[in-house]
Design a protein around this motif. Sequence first.
Motif, PDB file in Angstrom:
ATOM      1  N   LEU A  73      -5.156  -2.623  -9.075  1.00 11.27           N
ATOM      2  CA  LEU A  73      -6.423  -2.161  -9.642  1.00 11.27           C
ATOM      3  C   LEU A  73      -6.754  -0.742  -9.183  1.00 11.27           C
ATOM      4  CD1 LEU A  73      -8.559  -5.425  -9.468  1.00 11.27           C
ATOM      5  CD2 LEU A  73      -7.456  -4.394 -11.464  1.00 11.27           C
ATOM      6  N   SER A  74      -6.371  -0.416  -7.957  1.00 16.04           N
ATOM      7  CA  SER A  74      -6.576   0.943  -7.466  1.00 16.04           C
ATOM      8  C   SER A  74      -5.730   1.935  -8.263  1.00 16.04           C
ATOM      9  CB  SER A  74      -6.216   1.015  -5.980  1.00 16.04           C
ATOM     10  OG  SER A  74      -6.313   2.327  -5.517  1.00 16.04           O
ATOM     11  N   MET A  75      -4.487   1.559  -8.575  1.00 14.18           N
ATOM     12  CA  MET A  75      -3.634   2.439  -9.389  1.00 14.18           C
ATOM     13  C   MET A  75      -4.196   2.599 -10.798  1.00 14.18           C
ATOM     14  SD  MET A  75       0.328   1.754  -8.367  1.00 14.18           S
ATOM     15  CE  MET A  75       0.331   0.018  -8.679  1.00 14.18           C
ATOM     16  N   ILE A  76      -4.769   1.541 -11.355  1.00 10.14           N
ATOM     17  CA  ILE A  76      -5.375   1.620 -12.686  1.00 10.14           C
ATOM     18  C   ILE A  76      -6.573   2.559 -12.655  1.00 10.14           C
ATOM     19  CG2 ILE A  76      -6.647   0.313 -14.436  1.00 10.14           C
ATOM     20  CD1 ILE A  76      -4.763  -2.053 -13.780  1.00 10.14           C
ATOM     21  N   ARG A  77      -7.420   2.425 -11.617  1.00 14.17           N
ATOM     22  CA  ARG A  77      -8.575   3.318 -11.488  1.00 14.17           C
ATOM     23  C   ARG A  77      -8.129   4.771 -11.359  1.00 14.17           C
ATOM     24  NH1 ARG A  77     -10.159   0.158  -7.225  1.00 14.17           N
ATOM     25  NH2 ARG A  77     -11.000  -1.758  -8.021  1.00 14.17           N
ATOM     26  N   THR A  78      -7.089   5.013 -10.558  1.00 15.91           N
ATOM     27  CA  THR A  78      -6.581   6.363 -10.382  1.00 15.91           C
ATOM     28  C   THR A  78      -6.036   6.917 -11.695  1.00 15.91           C
ATOM     29  OG1 THR A  78      -6.034   5.876  -8.083  1.00 15.91           O
ATOM     30  CG2 THR A  78      -4.949   7.788  -9.068  1.00 15.91           C
ATOM     31  N   SER A  79      -5.340   6.093 -12.448  1.00 16.49           N
ATOM     32  CA  SER A  79      -4.771   6.575 -13.723  1.00 16.49           C
ATOM     33  C   SER A  79      -5.872   6.879 -14.743  1.00 16.49           C
ATOM     34  CB  SER A  79      -3.800   5.547 -14.286  1.00 16.49           C
ATOM     35  OG  SER A  79      -4.471   4.381 -14.693  1.00 16.49           O
ATOM     36  N   LEU A  80      -7.031   6.258 -14.579  1.00 13.86           N
ATOM     37  CA  LEU A  80      -8.150   6.536 -15.466  1.00 13.86           C
ATOM     38  C   LEU A  80      -8.973   7.746 -15.005  1.00 13.86           C
ATOM     39  CD1 LEU A  80      -9.435   2.890 -16.090  1.00 13.86           C
ATOM     40  CD2 LEU A  80      -8.189   4.371 -17.680  1.00 13.86           C
ATOM     41  N   GLY A  81      -8.581   8.309 -13.867  1.00 12.45           N
ATOM     42  CA  GLY A  81      -9.257   9.505 -13.375  1.00 12.45           C
ATOM     43  C   GLY A  81     -10.412   9.200 -12.452  1.00 12.45           C
ATOM     44  N   ARG A  82     -10.514   7.973 -12.023  1.00 13.65           N
ATOM     45  CA  ARG A  82     -11.586   7.603 -11.080  1.00 13.65           C
ATOM     46  C   ARG A  82     -10.980   7.446  -9.702  1.00 13.65           C
ATOM     47  NH1 ARG A  82     -13.609   2.881 -14.967  1.00 13.65           N
ATOM     48  NH2 ARG A  82     -14.447   4.175 -16.616  1.00 13.65           N
ATOM     49  N   ARG A  83     -11.726   7.856  -8.727  1.00 12.86           N
ATOM     50  CA  ARG A  83     -11.262   7.687  -7.339  1.00 12.86           C
ATOM     51  C   ARG A  83     -11.535   6.267  -6.897  1.00 12.86           C
ATOM     52  NH1 ARG A  83      -8.409  11.884  -5.346  1.00 12.86           N
ATOM     53  NH2 ARG A  83      -9.224  13.850  -6.084  1.00 12.86           N
ATOM     54  N   ALA A  84     -10.627   5.736  -6.078  1.00 12.79           N
ATOM     55  CA  ALA A  84     -10.791   4.376  -5.550  1.00 12.79           C
ATOM     56  C   ALA A  84     -11.752   4.448  -4.434  1.00 12.79           C
ATOM     57  CB  ALA A  84      -9.459   3.847  -5.019  1.00 12.79           C
TER      58      ALA A  84
ATOM     59  N   ALA B 214       0.914 -20.333   3.635  1.00 11.47           N
ATOM     60  CA  ALA B 214       0.102 -20.296   2.418  1.00 11.47           C
ATOM     61  C   ALA B 214      -0.976 -19.212   2.523  1.00 11.47           C
ATOM     62  CB  ALA B 214      -0.533 -21.654   2.153  1.00 11.47           C
ATOM     63  N   LYS B 215      -1.573 -19.061   3.700  1.00  7.32           N
ATOM     64  CA  LYS B 215      -2.579 -18.015   3.889  1.00  7.32           C
ATOM     65  C   LYS B 215      -1.949 -16.630   3.740  1.00  7.32           C
ATOM     66  CE  LYS B 215      -5.900 -16.052   7.124  1.00  7.32           C
ATOM     67  NZ  LYS B 215      -5.715 -14.743   6.581  1.00  7.32           N
ATOM     68  N   ARG B 216      -0.757 -16.451   4.297  1.00 12.92           N
ATOM     69  CA  ARG B 216      -0.059 -15.173   4.177  1.00 12.92           C
ATOM     70  C   ARG B 216       0.259 -14.879   2.706  1.00 12.92           C
ATOM     71  NH1 ARG B 216       3.252 -15.763   8.299  1.00 12.92           N
ATOM     72  NH2 ARG B 216       4.767 -16.949   7.112  1.00 12.92           N
ATOM     73  N   GLU B 217       0.668 -15.899   1.961  1.00  8.36           N
ATOM     74  CA  GLU B 217       0.949 -15.737   0.528  1.00  8.36           C
ATOM     75  C   GLU B 217      -0.318 -15.359  -0.237  1.00  8.36           C
ATOM     76  OE1 GLU B 217       1.965 -19.020  -2.671  1.00  8.36           O
ATOM     77  OE2 GLU B 217       3.652 -18.689  -1.323  1.00  8.36           O
ATOM     78  N   PHE B 218      -1.423 -16.009   0.093  1.00  7.70           N
ATOM     79  CA  PHE B 218      -2.705 -15.717  -0.550  1.00  7.70           C
ATOM     80  C   PHE B 218      -3.149 -14.293  -0.237  1.00  7.70           C
ATOM     81  CE2 PHE B 218      -7.313 -16.027  -1.082  1.00  7.70           C
ATOM     82  CZ  PHE B 218      -7.382 -16.648  -2.309  1.00  7.70           C
ATOM     83  N   ASP B 219      -3.026 -13.881   1.019  1.00  7.84           N
ATOM     84  CA  ASP B 219      -3.403 -12.518   1.413  1.00  7.84           C
ATOM     85  C   ASP B 219      -2.535 -11.474   0.709  1.00  7.84           C
ATOM     86  OD1 ASP B 219      -5.348 -13.557   3.055  1.00  7.84           O
ATOM     87  OD2 ASP B 219      -4.185 -13.328   4.910  1.00  7.84           O
ATOM     88  N   LEU B 220      -1.242 -11.778   0.558  1.00  5.93           N
ATOM     89  CA  LEU B 220      -0.350 -10.865  -0.145  1.00  5.93           C
ATOM     90  C   LEU B 220      -0.752 -10.714  -1.607  1.00  5.93           C
ATOM     91  CD1 LEU B 220       2.202  -9.104  -0.226  1.00  5.93           C
ATOM     92  CD2 LEU B 220       3.488 -11.198  -0.705  1.00  5.93           C
ATOM     93  N   SER B 221      -1.107 -11.821  -2.244  1.00 12.45           N
ATOM     94  CA  SER B 221      -1.518 -11.751  -3.653  1.00 12.45           C
ATOM     95  C   SER B 221      -2.787 -10.912  -3.817  1.00 12.45           C
ATOM     96  CB  SER B 221      -1.723 -13.152  -4.232  1.00 12.45           C
ATOM     97  OG  SER B 221      -2.870 -13.777  -3.687  1.00 12.45           O
ATOM     98  N   LEU B 222      -3.713 -11.027  -2.871  1.00 11.90           N
ATOM     99  CA  LEU B 222      -4.924 -10.205  -2.928  1.00 11.90           C
ATOM    100  C   LEU B 222      -4.611  -8.724  -2.707  1.00 11.90           C
ATOM    101  CD1 LEU B 222      -7.517 -12.415  -1.025  1.00 11.90           C
ATOM    102  CD2 LEU B 222      -7.333 -12.014  -3.473  1.00 11.90           C
ATOM    103  N   ALA B 223      -3.691  -8.434  -1.802  1.00 12.49           N
ATOM    104  CA  ALA B 223      -3.310  -7.043  -1.551  1.00 12.49           C
ATOM    105  C   ALA B 223      -2.639  -6.435  -2.784  1.00 12.49           C
ATOM    106  CB  ALA B 223      -2.383  -6.961  -0.344  1.00 12.49           C
ATOM    107  N   VAL B 224      -1.788  -7.192  -3.452  1.00 12.99           N
ATOM    108  CA  VAL B 224      -1.121  -6.695  -4.656  1.00 12.99           C
ATOM    109  C   VAL B 224      -2.152  -6.438  -5.749  1.00 12.99           C
ATOM    110  CG1 VAL B 224       0.455  -7.340  -6.528  1.00 12.99           C
ATOM    111  CG2 VAL B 224       1.116  -7.723  -4.157  1.00 12.99           C
ATOM    112  N   THR B 225      -3.119  -7.347  -5.899  1.00 11.26           N
ATOM    113  CA  THR B 225      -4.159  -7.181  -6.913  1.00 11.26           C
ATOM    114  C   THR B 225      -4.998  -5.939  -6.626  1.00 11.26           C
ATOM    115  OG1 THR B 225      -4.260  -9.561  -7.270  1.00 11.26           O
ATOM    116  CG2 THR B 225      -6.142  -8.279  -8.018  1.00 11.26           C
ATOM    117  N   ARG B 226      -5.430  -5.770  -5.381  1.00 12.01           N
ATOM    118  CA  ARG B 226      -6.232  -4.587  -5.019  1.00 12.01           C
ATOM    119  C   ARG B 226      -5.461  -3.302  -5.258  1.00 12.01           C
ATOM    120  NH1 ARG B 226      -7.949  -7.283   0.361  1.00 12.01           N
ATOM    121  NH2 ARG B 226      -9.801  -8.411  -0.297  1.00 12.01           N
ATOM    122  N   SER B 227      -4.191  -3.294  -4.868  1.00 10.54           N
ATOM    123  CA  SER B 227      -3.379  -2.091  -5.051  1.00 10.54           C
ATOM    124  C   SER B 227      -3.187  -1.770  -6.534  1.00 10.54           C
ATOM    125  CB  SER B 227      -2.023  -2.291  -4.381  1.00 10.54           C
ATOM    126  OG  SER B 227      -1.196  -1.187  -4.580  1.00 10.54           O
TER     127      SER B 227
END
Length: 128
Positions: A117-128, A102-115
């Motif tokens: 959001l980072s792609m969204i920031r990059t597409s908006l022209g902002r650096r992560a 369950a902890k591994r699943e939770f950590d994976l979900s956080l990594a996917v969310t961070r990644s």
Amino acid sequence: MFDRIETLRMASSMTAHATERQKLIAQNVANADTPGFRARDLARFSETYRSGVAVEMRATRPSHVTGVSWGGAGRPKDLASEPAPNGNTVSLEDEMIRIAQAKREFDLSLAVTRSSLSMIRTSLGRRA
């Protein structure tokens, strides 16, 4: 706005699944000595997420796939294990393995969310 992005929706569902699974595991551990208590767990996330609501995608050609079955939460199920003499089916060793999953699943979900959001920031022209 972000609820329309499938990757973020999936990550949110995975976080909710891991949270519910951790609650069930905590209940199992808390009732490890309760006579007659039956250990419960959720089905795997991949089994529960792909069953339920169908999301329609746009298609530009008739040969394109237009629907993928993605869905909601699963229901707790009793774990089939050998009961103790008092009827309790909780195994603390098994619960330790489940909490690590369950902890591994939770950590994976956080990594996917961070990644995502980072792609969204990059597409908006902002650096992560």
